[in-house]
Scaffold this motif. Structure first.
Motif, PDB file in Angstrom:
ATOM      1  N   TYR A 175      12.252 -22.654  85.231  1.00 43.59           N
ATOM      2  CA  TYR A 175      11.949 -23.013  83.660  1.00 43.59           C
ATOM      3  C   TYR A 175      11.797 -21.689  82.953  1.00 43.59           C
ATOM      4  N   TRP A 180       7.602 -24.447  76.492  1.00 43.35           N
ATOM      5  CA  TRP A 180       8.468 -24.391  77.770  1.00 43.35           C
ATOM      6  C   TRP A 180       9.610 -25.452  77.856  1.00 43.35           C
ATOM      7  N   GLN A 239      12.780 -27.923  79.940  1.00 43.95           N
ATOM      8  CA  GLN A 239      12.669 -28.900  80.993  1.00 43.95           C
ATOM      9  C   GLN A 239      13.045 -28.428  82.237  1.00 43.95           C
ATOM     10  N   GLY A 240      13.599 -27.331  82.417  1.00 43.50           N
ATOM     11  CA  GLY A 240      13.655 -26.955  83.828  1.00 43.50           C
ATOM     12  C   GLY A 240      15.461 -27.201  84.210  1.00 43.50           C
TER      13      GLY A 240
END
Length: 127
Positions: A95, A117, A119-120
């Protein structure tokens, strides 16, 4: 408000290399220190690396230092994680995150130190 989108994950053999990318929205990108974290199956999310808003300073978690390098291109609103000499234990969802403030500080090695952040992107390293 910052929106983040990671890309570049995949399946790599041990010893291989990969570059993860993170595209950020917004016009004040250099106001944010940017970090990479990872989360392996069944484990907590952990810090990998951080870079200042200007890109002049970086800090890497000891287990990846010398193998991974964080960088950024403020003209393109991009952050990268160059991952070399990959090991199976590097398998995780990676991430990127943006911290309020451009400096590296104790908070920027913690999950709670980041306001935004992505979502990876999943990286799998096969042995």
């Amino acid at each position: 408000q910052v929106q983040l989108l990671e890309s570049g994950g995949g399946l790599v053999q041990a010893g291989g290399s990969l570059r993860l990318s993170c595209a950020a929205s917004g016009r004040t990108f250099d106001n944010y220190a940017m970090g990479w974290f990872r989360q392996a199956p069944g484990k907590a999310r952990e810090f990998v690396a951080v870079i200042t808003g200007s890109g002049d300073l970086t800090f890497h978690e000891p287990s990846v230092k010398g193998r991974f390098t964080i960088s950024r291109d403020n003209d393109k609103n991009m952050v990268y994680l160059h991952a070399n000499h990959l090991k199976p234990e590097d398998t995780a969802v990676y991430y990127c995150a943006a911290a309020e403030g451009a400096d590296i500080a104790p908070r920027t090695v913690r999950v709670g130190g980041y306001a935004y952040w992505g979502q990876g992107t999943r990286l799998t390293v096969s042995s």
